[in-house]
Design a protein around this motif. Sequence first.
Motif, short mmCIF file in Angstrom:
data_model
loop_
_atom_site.label_atom_id
_atom_site.label_comp_id
_atom_site.label_asym_id
_atom_site.label_seq_id
_atom_site.Cartn_x
_atom_site.Cartn_y
_atom_site.Cartn_z
N GLY A 104 0.82 -1.21 0.00
CA GLY A 104 0.00 0.00 0.00
C GLY A 104 0.85 1.25 0.00
O GLY A 104 1.97 1.25 0.54
N PHE A 105 0.32 2.31 -0.59
CA PHE A 105 1.02 3.59 -0.66
C PHE A 105 0.24 4.66 0.10
O PHE A 105 -0.97 4.79 -0.07
N SER A 106 0.93 5.42 0.97
CA SER A 106 0.38 6.56 1.67
C SER A 106 -0.84 6.15 2.52
O SER A 106 -0.72 5.29 3.38
N SER A 107 -2.01 6.70 2.27
CA SER A 107 -3.21 6.26 3.01
C SER A 107 -3.51 4.80 2.71
O SER A 107 -4.05 4.09 3.57
N GLY A 108 -3.17 4.34 1.50
CA GLY A 108 -3.33 2.93 1.18
C GLY A 108 -2.43 2.05 2.01
O GLY A 108 -2.78 0.92 2.35
N ALA A 109 -1.24 2.57 2.39
CA ALA A 109 -0.35 1.83 3.28
C ALA A 109 -0.93 1.77 4.69
O ALA A 109 -0.88 0.73 5.36
N ALA A 110 -1.50 2.89 5.15
CA ALA A 110 -2.13 2.90 6.47
C ALA A 110 -3.33 1.96 6.49
O ALA A 110 -3.57 1.26 7.48
N PHE A 111 -4.10 1.95 5.40
CA PHE A 111 -5.22 1.01 5.31
C PHE A 111 -4.71 -0.43 5.28
O PHE A 111 -5.31 -1.33 5.89
N GLY A 112 -3.60 -0.67 4.57
CA GLY A 112 -3.00 -2.01 4.58
C GLY A 112 -2.61 -2.43 5.98
O GLY A 112 -2.79 -3.60 6.37
N LEU A 126 4.62 -1.53 3.27
CA LEU A 126 3.98 -0.22 3.47
C LEU A 126 4.91 0.86 2.93
O LEU A 126 6.05 1.00 3.38
N VAL A 127 4.41 1.63 1.96
CA VAL A 127 5.22 2.64 1.29
C VAL A 127 4.69 4.03 1.65
O VAL A 127 3.51 4.33 1.43
N SER A 128 5.56 4.86 2.22
CA SER A 128 5.17 6.23 2.64
C SER A 128 3.89 6.21 3.47
O SER A 128 2.95 6.95 3.17
N PRO A 129 3.80 5.39 4.51
CA PRO A 129 2.53 5.26 5.23
C PRO A 129 2.15 6.50 6.02
O PRO A 129 2.86 6.92 6.93
N TYR A 130 1.03 7.12 5.64
CA TYR A 130 0.48 8.28 6.36
C TYR A 130 -0.43 7.71 7.45
O TYR A 130 -1.61 7.47 7.24
N LEU A 131 0.15 7.48 8.64
CA LEU A 131 -0.51 6.69 9.66
C LEU A 131 -1.74 7.36 10.26
O LEU A 131 -2.76 6.73 10.49
#
Length: 328
Positions: free
Chosen positions: A154-162, A180-185
């Motif tokens: 996941g990328f960014s918000s997608g990483a946080a969702f992952g 998790l890529v660039s996770p905007y937690l």
Amino acid sequence: MALNWTRTLRLGCLGLLIYSAIVGGLIAFGTAKPPTVDPVITKPFAEIDTHALPELLRYKARDGALLSYREYRASDRQVAILLHGSAGSSVDMHPLALALQREGITALVPDLRGHGANRPHGDITYVGQLDDDLADFITNKKPELSDSTWTILGFSSGAAFGLRFAAESPAGQLVDRYVLVSPYLRYNAPSVRKSEPGSAAPQSWASASVGRIIGLTMLNQLGVHTWNGLPVLAFPVPANIEATTRTYSWRMYRNFGADDDYLADIRRAGRPMRAFVGGSDELLDAEKLKTEFQSQRSDVPVSIIPGLGHSDMVTRPDAIRALVAAFN
């Protein structure tokens, strides 16, 4: 005694009216101005070469909705599900998906509900629907690729969702690992940069209707969900790009990201996990992000790639090479 009950009833009604007026005012007037386009985040995606973009396919979610995704079929050895960031679509993950495909890794790239080709944009029916959709997508595709190693990236918000999905049981066990890529937690996480030196306000590329968020949250605490479809976030994306999503409803805002206690999500994740972030990320402090993860899980490596910004991490060749190498 009757007089006391009457007085209590009147005070209760007055309190309810005041409470309702406060909540109503927050929802009606606690909105923010739409932001101007932010080229720092959006330009790398606008410049993506889409000449080899696969056609959209559809899978059926549990509510009967036919949701869109793209497939980059390679070998059956490994499968990567790529999750785009906020306001984005499957198109944003095209450069990475092509690179994975060239290395023999099958990439599956959904448009999350409310994004891309899935309409209406920016809304879902209930908090948790994105989780259900992702579980449905995996169980729909797994029979075709049953002997593969499965990864969610996941990328960014997608990483946080992952990360949110990884922490769920049993859904998080549907895949073998997470990247998790660039996770905007979370907007108030220590890893989110401040908007300017000395400011207490977090850096964000979305404009939040804070008053409306507070009002709707208060209603939801009382079990009232009627107005959860109202928009509460606005994104600085070009209006003339059909695939982008310009606003999020309250329920989308609550679902597309990590849980409020994102540190607990890190601890609960039951599959191997690693994270990547650019050393020059405009939204995130890379070193603080590394500290956040390793304060909870010393077994989660966080790789910092020097000189790269937020969107560079899924669009620039040097970042993509690092991500592809993580699958070896």
